[in-house]
Design an enzyme around this catalytic site. Structure first.
Site, PDB file in Angstrom:
ATOM      1  N   HIS A 100      17.577   8.687 -20.728  1.00  0.00           N
ATOM      2  CA  HIS A 100      17.684   7.236 -20.565  1.00  0.00           C
ATOM      3  C   HIS A 100      16.664   6.685 -19.575  1.00  0.00           C
ATOM      4  CE1 HIS A 100      20.412   8.483 -17.200  1.00  0.00           C
ATOM      5  NE2 HIS A 100      19.842   7.458 -16.605  1.00  0.00           N
ATOM      6  N   SER A 160      18.979   9.532 -11.157  1.00  0.00           N
ATOM      7  CA  SER A 160      18.909  10.066 -12.512  1.00  0.00           C
ATOM      8  C   SER A 160      17.725  11.002 -12.687  1.00  0.00           C
ATOM      9  CB  SER A 160      18.764   8.927 -13.521  1.00  0.00           C
ATOM     10  OG  SER A 160      19.997   8.541 -14.015  1.00  0.00           O
ATOM     11  N   ASP A 191      20.985  13.812 -22.953  1.00  0.00           N
ATOM     12  CA  ASP A 191      20.385  12.937 -21.944  1.00  0.00           C
ATOM     13  C   ASP A 191      19.342  13.669 -21.099  1.00  0.00           C
ATOM     14  OD1 ASP A 191      19.838  10.658 -20.572  1.00  0.00           O
ATOM     15  OD2 ASP A 191      21.711  10.579 -19.446  1.00  0.00           O
TER      16      ASP A 191
END
Length: 597
Positions: free
Chosen positions: A152, A261, A183
């Site tokens: 993402h 992230s 992901d």
């Protein structure tokens, strides 16, 4: 379900309760564009309307919620003070996390900051794209001149740059592969200078509960590298918000904030045991973060190495029912010692639909017995605690085994997720009191309404101002916002949650809107209504509809819609009006490029 929020930093009063993908966007150039279609997906493909909204979102920005445990490396070894005897006498005691930080330091130089410029499609106006915006996240260098980060973090990318710790240079990166379900994304840099003086991180074994972990990255709150520490508090199959799938995940109590992230989670030995990717934001919880564990990471890497591209995680294309009720087991012909789960439905597009049948009882998968609640005591090959990462768990039933986790069970979907697309598995079922064994080839899941379009632009077709498109989750989110599971039409939600594709190319085609013109008077209010047939022929997908309309020589174009609605247009007038409507709305073509071939 996922909470939709913009990627830019936000003041504290705008924050909401979410489970959140952790990346930050300090330089967003267009708030409206960012809000309209932020990456996120349903946490469960079977969620029904009306449930309490415990939401998963990606990388919303919570600048007002930076945890105090999030600190720069220079302040990592916080000190505890205790007074003894004289009030002026102070004894300095080292923090209990000092040892963790010291062991993780050698790998910190491999942690990089990821800068991405995104240009997302406009799913409601499929011929357009939204204004570009920027985001930042974390990543880390692995072997083979590669960098791992979250999918993402680079979705719909137009440019990706990487910056090493302590450097003032940003290097252009190339995206090699994006793993939507897990992901994870893999990047590389062509500039040799980027790789100088940096050693790749080493992957460690799957940690145990209460093992110490250190999350390293570039979260919101500063520009330098940051370290947070905690322990493994839970290990189970969990929902991956971005991937709309369920895979093995680690829950940790270390603070994970926007920008973390893609950053690595290190063990107390300095080995990478996972990738930070989302966290739980709720008024009743604190410091609950989630990490993608090494088995999932290695599956992604090996999938790329074996196939030259990401092919995904296979599934066993069945819906099953627990067999915990003794009367149900007896009615299905199960003996007292037999356990398993009952097949409710089988995906028509799945290979196993050729051999399995509804009401079969799955009693084992690749030699692993399945319990009545759908869990299995997972056993794995003992490859040595430091060498397993290049082999990944293969679940061989006739080799030396060790328990997956003492005293724990895990959903048997984990067994399937360890396989690769195209692999085979031995499935034993009980059918009419007889045990049968099948060798099944595994494949990825074909959803009637896809959760992603894998970086491709959305498809559309326009005739006489009627805009036709195929329904996807990003389209529903664009049309109905973050709460699309509550606000979208019931029939579309039913197809999203329960319907199965009957063929690999089947799509749900709708009239998304009507661009008003004289030729379509009276049809202006038709919005997001499914097209079932054209001139009496079923509509299988958007391309088949476009081909039928373009080649039609009948006097009228007749579209059969759901709820018994019909649209009838005079063929010549409809085709003649299309060019004028396209010109009026500055639309470059009557159909997307993928429909022209």
């Amino acid at each position: 379900m996922p909470d939709l929020r913009k990627r830019g930093r936000k003041p504290p009063e705008t924050e909401t309760i979410t489970m959140d993908y952790q990346y930050t966007n300090p330089t967003s150039q267009n708030d409206d564009a960012a809000v309209a279609n932020t990456h996120h997906n349903p946490s469960s493909p079977r969620r029904t309307r009306g449930r309490a909204r415990r939401s998963l979102t990606e990388d919303e920005n919570n600048s007002g919620n930076v945890n105090n445990s999030n600190s720069n490396i220079g302040h990592l070894a916080s000190l505890e003070r205790s007074r003894h005897g004289d009030a002026n006498e102070i004894t300095i005691l080292p923090s209990r996390w000092d040892s963790v930080a010291v062991k993780a330091v050698p790998s910190m130089d491999a942690v990089v900051k990821v800068f991405c410029v995104h240009t997302e499609p406009n799913f409601s106006l499929a011929w357009q794209r939204k204004r570009q915006y920027s985001s930042s996240s974390s990543g880390f260098i692995v072997g083979g001149r590669r960098v791992l980060t979250n999918a993402h973090s680079v979705e719909h990318h137009t440019q990706v740059k990487l910056k090493k710790r302590g450097s003032d240079t940003k290097y252009l990166a190339t995206v090699l592969s994006i793993g939507t379900e897990c992901d994870i994304a893999m990047l590389t840099v062509n500039d040799d200078e980027f790789w100088e003086g940096v050693s790749p991180v080493e992957f460690g074994d799957l940690p145990a509960l209460q093992d110490a972990v250190t999350v390293v990255g570039y979260p919101i709150g500063g520009d330098t590298i940051s370290v947070t520490s905690g322990v493994i508090s839970r290990m189970e199959i969990l929902s991956y918000a971005h991937g709309s799938t369920e895979l093995l995940g680690l829950q940790i109590d270390a603070a994970i904030n926007s920008g973390n992230s893609g950053g690595p989670a290190f063990s107390d030995k300095g080995k990478c045991v996972g990738i930070a990717f989302q966290s739980l934001k709720h008024e009743d919880v604190e410091n609950i973060g989630y990490v993608i564990p090494t088995p999932v990471i290695m599956h992604f890497i090996q999938d790329y190495e074996r196939n030259g591209a990401y092919t995904g995680f296979p599934i066993l294309g069945v819906e099953w029912q627990k067999m915990e009720n003794p009367d149900l087991r007896m009615a299905m012909g199960m003996r007292r010692a037999q356990k398993g789960v009952r097949i409710r439905r089988i995906e028509p597009t799945a290979p196993e639909s050729q051999v399995l049948k509804p009401s079969d009882i799955i009693i084992s998968f690749d030699g692993i017995d399945i319990a009545n609640d759908g869990t299995g005591k997972v056993l794995v090959r003992n490859l040595g605690r430091e060498k397993w990462s290049l082999h990944f768990f293969r679940l061989l039933p006739y080799c030396s085994h060790v328990p997956f986790r003492h005293g724990e069970r895990i959903s048997f979907s984990y067994l399937v997720s360890q396989k690769y697309t195209g692999d085979t598995a031995i499935v034993k079922v009980l059918r009419n009191s007889e045990v049968l064994e099948f060798n099944i080839k595994l494949a990825t899941h074909k959803r009637l309404i896809p959760a992603h379009i894998n970086g491709q632009p959305p498809s559309y077709y326009i005739i006489a101002g009627f805009v036709f498109t195929a329904v996807t989750v990003p389209y529903l989110r664009s049309e109905y916002g973050k709460d699309y599971e509550f606000d979208a039409p019931v029939k579309l939600l039913d197809k999203l949650l329960h319907a199965m594709a009957q063929s690999v190319d089947e799509q749900v085609v709708v009239i998304s809107q009507v661009l008003v013109a004289d030729v379509n008077i009276g049809y202006e209010e038709i919005v997001n209504t499914q097209v079932l047939a054209f001139n009496g022929k079923p509509v299988r997908n958007l391309k088949s509809l476009a081909d039928m309309v373009e080649s039609c020589e009948d006097e009228y174009l007749k579209f059969d819609l759901e709820y018994q609605q019909i649209v009838v247009l005079q063929t010549k007038a409809a085709k003649a009006a299309t060019s004028f409507i396209l010109s009026t709305h500055c639309i470059p073509s009557a159909m997307s490029d993928d429909l022209k071939t």
